[in-house]
Design a protein around this motif. Structure first.
Motif, short mmCIF file in Angstrom:
data_model
loop_
_atom_site.label_atom_id
_atom_site.label_comp_id
_atom_site.label_asym_id
_atom_site.label_seq_id
_atom_site.Cartn_x
_atom_site.Cartn_y
_atom_site.Cartn_z
N LYS A 95 0.85 -1.19 0.00
CA LYS A 95 0.00 0.00 0.00
C LYS A 95 0.89 1.25 0.00
O LYS A 95 0.66 2.21 -0.73
N SER A 96 1.91 1.19 0.84
CA SER A 96 2.82 2.30 0.98
C SER A 96 3.57 2.58 -0.32
O SER A 96 3.64 3.72 -0.79
N ARG A 97 4.10 1.51 -0.92
CA ARG A 97 4.86 1.67 -2.16
C ARG A 97 3.96 2.26 -3.26
O ARG A 97 4.36 3.13 -4.03
N SER A 98 2.70 1.78 -3.30
CA SER A 98 1.82 2.28 -4.36
C SER A 98 1.44 3.74 -4.09
O SER A 98 1.29 4.52 -5.03
N LEU A 99 1.33 4.13 -2.81
CA LEU A 99 1.07 5.55 -2.52
C LEU A 99 2.26 6.42 -2.92
O LEU A 99 2.09 7.55 -3.38
N TYR A 100 3.47 5.88 -2.73
CA TYR A 100 4.67 6.64 -3.13
C TYR A 100 4.65 6.97 -4.62
O TYR A 100 5.13 8.01 -5.05
N GLU A 101 4.08 6.07 -5.43
CA GLU A 101 4.11 6.27 -6.88
C GLU A 101 3.43 7.58 -7.29
O GLU A 101 3.84 8.22 -8.25
N THR A 102 2.39 7.95 -6.57
CA THR A 102 1.65 9.16 -6.95
C THR A 102 1.75 10.27 -5.90
O THR A 102 0.99 11.23 -5.94
N LEU A 103 2.68 10.10 -4.96
CA LEU A 103 2.75 11.04 -3.83
C LEU A 103 3.12 12.46 -4.27
O LEU A 103 2.59 13.43 -3.74
N SER A 104 4.02 12.57 -5.25
CA SER A 104 4.42 13.91 -5.70
C SER A 104 3.21 14.69 -6.22
O SER A 104 3.03 15.86 -5.89
N GLN A 105 2.36 14.01 -7.02
CA GLN A 105 1.17 14.66 -7.57
C GLN A 105 0.17 14.94 -6.44
O GLN A 105 -0.45 16.00 -6.39
N ASP A 106 0.03 13.97 -5.56
CA ASP A 106 -0.93 14.08 -4.46
C ASP A 106 -0.60 15.28 -3.56
O ASP A 106 -1.48 16.04 -3.16
N LEU A 107 0.69 15.44 -3.25
CA LEU A 107 1.10 16.50 -2.33
C LEU A 107 1.44 17.80 -3.04
O LEU A 107 1.68 18.81 -2.39
N ASN A 108 1.49 17.77 -4.39
CA ASN A 108 2.01 18.91 -5.16
C ASN A 108 3.40 19.30 -4.65
O ASN A 108 3.72 20.45 -4.41
N TYR A 109 4.22 18.29 -4.44
CA TYR A 109 5.58 18.52 -3.93
C TYR A 109 6.44 17.39 -4.47
O TYR A 109 6.10 16.21 -4.30
N ASN A 110 7.54 17.72 -5.12
CA ASN A 110 8.34 16.69 -5.77
C ASN A 110 9.14 15.89 -4.74
O ASN A 110 10.13 16.38 -4.19
N ILE A 111 8.71 14.67 -4.49
CA ILE A 111 9.46 13.84 -3.53
C ILE A 111 10.52 13.00 -4.24
O ILE A 111 11.19 12.18 -3.63
N MET A 112 10.67 13.21 -5.55
CA MET A 112 11.73 12.55 -6.32
C MET A 112 11.70 11.04 -6.20
O MET A 112 12.73 10.39 -6.04
N PHE A 113 10.48 10.48 -6.26
CA PHE A 113 10.36 9.02 -6.22
C PHE A 113 11.03 8.44 -7.46
O PHE A 113 10.74 8.86 -8.58
N SER A 114 11.93 7.51 -7.25
CA SER A 114 12.69 6.94 -8.36
C SER A 114 12.55 5.42 -8.31
O SER A 114 13.28 4.75 -7.59
N PRO A 115 11.59 4.87 -9.06
CA PRO A 115 11.39 3.41 -9.03
C PRO A 115 12.46 2.70 -9.86
O PRO A 115 12.19 2.16 -10.92
N ARG A 116 13.67 2.72 -9.35
CA ARG A 116 14.82 2.21 -10.12
C ARG A 116 15.01 0.72 -9.94
O ARG A 116 15.82 0.12 -10.62
N GLY A 117 14.28 0.12 -9.02
CA GLY A 117 14.40 -1.31 -8.79
C GLY A 117 15.32 -1.65 -7.64
O GLY A 117 16.32 -0.95 -7.41
N VAL A 118 14.98 -2.68 -6.89
CA VAL A 118 15.76 -3.10 -5.72
C VAL A 118 16.12 -4.58 -5.89
O VAL A 118 15.26 -5.40 -6.15
N ILE A 119 17.42 -4.87 -5.74
CA ILE A 119 17.85 -6.28 -5.71
C ILE A 119 18.27 -6.62 -4.29
O ILE A 119 19.07 -5.90 -3.69
N MET A 120 17.75 -7.70 -3.75
CA MET A 120 18.28 -8.22 -2.48
C MET A 120 19.12 -9.44 -2.84
O MET A 120 18.61 -10.44 -3.34
N LEU A 121 20.41 -9.34 -2.58
CA LEU A 121 21.32 -10.40 -3.01
C LEU A 121 21.18 -11.65 -2.15
O LEU A 121 21.09 -11.56 -0.93
N ALA A 122 21.19 -12.80 -2.80
CA ALA A 122 21.29 -14.06 -2.07
C ALA A 122 22.75 -14.48 -2.09
O ALA A 122 23.31 -14.71 -3.16
N GLN A 123 23.37 -14.51 -0.92
CA GLN A 123 24.82 -14.81 -0.86
C GLN A 123 25.13 -16.08 -0.09
O GLN A 123 26.28 -16.42 0.11
N THR A 124 24.09 -16.76 0.39
CA THR A 124 24.27 -18.09 0.96
C THR A 124 23.13 -18.96 0.43
O THR A 124 22.11 -18.43 -0.05
#
Lengths: 414, 106
Positions: A95-124
């Motif tokens: 819910k939170s992540r989806s609100l972030y997607e439109t938060l800049s428009q919602d607040l009329n304030y640029n929160i610079m949301f950058s959906p660049r992708g997240v990798i969580m590495l598996a190292q074991t």
């Protein structure tokens, strides 16, 4: 509130930018409010914002000991993701992540949301199995994640060293819709929108006592005097136990220091967020070019906003093995924040033993990503007495043994 | 960096040699106790901002558990003492009160 737009910028450019108004008012407290939120960090301000936006409750004050967004909101590594294992967590973080997607428009304030992708590495091997399980759980929960191979990890993040002797990369949990946002802007955007709705944000005002009448909260005592309220929300992260003590109840929380650091700025070299939970290291590159690095939490109770040096060393040592090219980077700044850890590493959004007093805490090492969803749920809980997103995160889950166990699922710090 | 003196072997150990073990002097509640007491014992913590009594283990030394009195707001260490102590000893309390006259054991 003056609407921010390209036309406003053009108009102000004509007048030497003399016409901009302050983003939020700096009022003196009134004698009484319908609702008071203690803590003007992201979660507190988001709670106030959704109280006004979703429920029309605007006679609200947000009380802040220091300055707005100066606690953990301004100290985190700004990672946004929702790839959690348990259903209640996936629901609120998504819910939170989806609100972030439109938060800049919602607040009329640029929160610079950058959906660049997240990798969580598996190292074991254990971590790999854990993330495969999470990826399956996420597909049932409607959260888009995928387990990717080492080759795909390398394609997404070429600077990574896959065949490290101690921490080889065996794959990763990839959430393409995750990313980062400008943390200060999230607090400022919410503050501006709250102020525009007529709410009072009162900074440099420390709460010293919580008054109760017949088990119901009636007022708070602050360094700027006594302020009455019908409802009280405690949203103070690391100081939750301290403020709960004023209201006369205890919490299943311990406060510890969590640290982060940033390097000198370099040319763009990494356009995803990489998290390595085995070694407690997280890295992304800011728009200024700094490598933003998050580390592990200390193990002992601490309120000083300073962490232990050996945790920085551990984090950096492990990251240098995973990203050899950062070995000669200079670190510019290092800081700590006080995080509120629960036993099951899941938050508490709950009623309390004091009537009309609510608490939102326990976000531990991963609160930034949850700010909009947490505020949404807390506002609903305060306005209606229950909330589908918050109900599973009640304080009573500890007594009833209904843990939302993310300490295994999500690794440690985030 | 935190330095604690192990009351068993007398070594002044820095925190890399030690493992933190959480709040000390928890009163144990087991079968037959009320739900509230059991919950309190398992989960509820004072988490004081200020004087905090806590458990430590001299992991990379003599291996013994011991207790420490420390301020979580300033990281000042008031003293360490044996883990075989059901409540903070008098000399530790006196040491704390010498530095924090307003403080009392609750």
């Amino acid at each position: 509130m003056r609407h921010y737009s390209v036309f406003a910028i053009v108009k102000e450019a004509m007048g030497y930018h003399q016409g901009w108004e302050r983003a939020w008012r700096n009022p003196t407290p009134k004698a009484h409010y319908d609702a008071i939120i203690i803590g003007a960090g992201g979660h507190g301000l988001a709670t106030a914002y959704y109280l006004g936006k979703n429920f029309g409750i605007t006679n609200v004050a947000v009380i802040e000991k220091g300055w707005l967004g100066g606690g953990n909101t301004g100290r985190n590594t700004t990672i946004i993701r929702s790839n959690y294992l348990q259903d209640p967590s996936a629901a609120i973080y998504e819910k939170s992540r989806s609100l972030y997607e439109t938060l800049s428009q919602d607040l009329n304030y640029n929160i610079m949301f950058s959906p660049r992708g997240v990798i969580m590495l598996a190292q074991t091997e254990h971590e790999k199995r854990g993330y495969l399980r999470t990826a399956h759980a996420n597909s049932l929960q409607g959260v888009e994640t995928r387990f990717i191979t080492p080759r795909e990890v390398k394609e997404l993040c070429p600077i990574i060293h896959l065949e490290g002797p101690r921490y080889p990369v065996l794959g990763g949990l990839w959430q393409a819709r995750g990313g980062t946002a400008r943390h200060d802007a999230v607090a400022w955007g919410y503050a501006r929108a709250c102020s525009a709705m007529g709410m009072d944000i009162i900074q440099q005002c420390e709460v010293t006592a919580i008054h109760r009448e017949n088990g119901t909260v009636s007022a708070i005592e602050t360094t700027k005097g006594r302020i009455g309220c019908n409802k009280l929300g405690i949203v103070v992260a690391g100081h939750s136990s301290h403020v709960a003590d004023m209201a006369g109840f205890r919490l299943p929380i311990e406060s510890v220091a969590l640290q982060a650091l940033v390097s000198e700025p370099i040319k763009p070299c990494m356009d995803v967020v990489v998290m390595a939970n085995t070694v407690h290291g997280y890295m992304s590159q800011s728009d200024k070019g700094e490598m933003v690095i998050g580390g592990g939490a200390d193990g002992y109770n601490n309120y000083t906003q300073r962490g232990s040096f050996q945790h920085i060393e551990e984090t950096v040592r492990a990251l240098v093995e995973t990203f050899p090219m950062i070995s000669r980077l200079k670190m510019l700044r290092q800081w700590g924040g006080i995080v509120d850890m629960t036993g099951d590493r899941s938050p508490i959004i709950s009623k309390t033993p004091v009537e009309n007093c609510f608490i939102n805490c326990g976000w531990g090492t991963g609160g930034f990503k949850a700010i909009p969803g947490s505020g949404w749920a807390m506002a609903e809980l305060m306005a209606k007495g229950h909330s589908p997103l918050a109900d599973e995160f009640g304080l009573n889950r500890f007594r009833e043994g209904r843990f939302i166990d993310e300490s295994v699922a999500a690794g440690v710090a985030h | 960096m935190l330095l604690l003196t192990c009351p068993y072997c007398g070594v002044s150990a820095d925190e890399t040699e030690l493992s933190p073990g959480g709040e000390a002097h928890l009163k144990r509640f087991g079968p037959g106790s009320s739900d509230e007491d059991f919950e309190g014992y398992l989960f509820m913590r004072h988490n004081q901002k200020g004087v905090h009594f806590e458990r430590w283990r001299h992991t990379y030394g003599c291996g013994k558990w011991f207790l420490a009195a420390r301020c979580t707001a300033s990281l000042e260490v008031f003293g360490t003492y044996s883990a075989q102590t059901p409540e903070p000893p008098k000399e530790i309390i006196e040491k704390i009160q010498a530095k924090r006259p307003d403080w009392s054991l609750t």
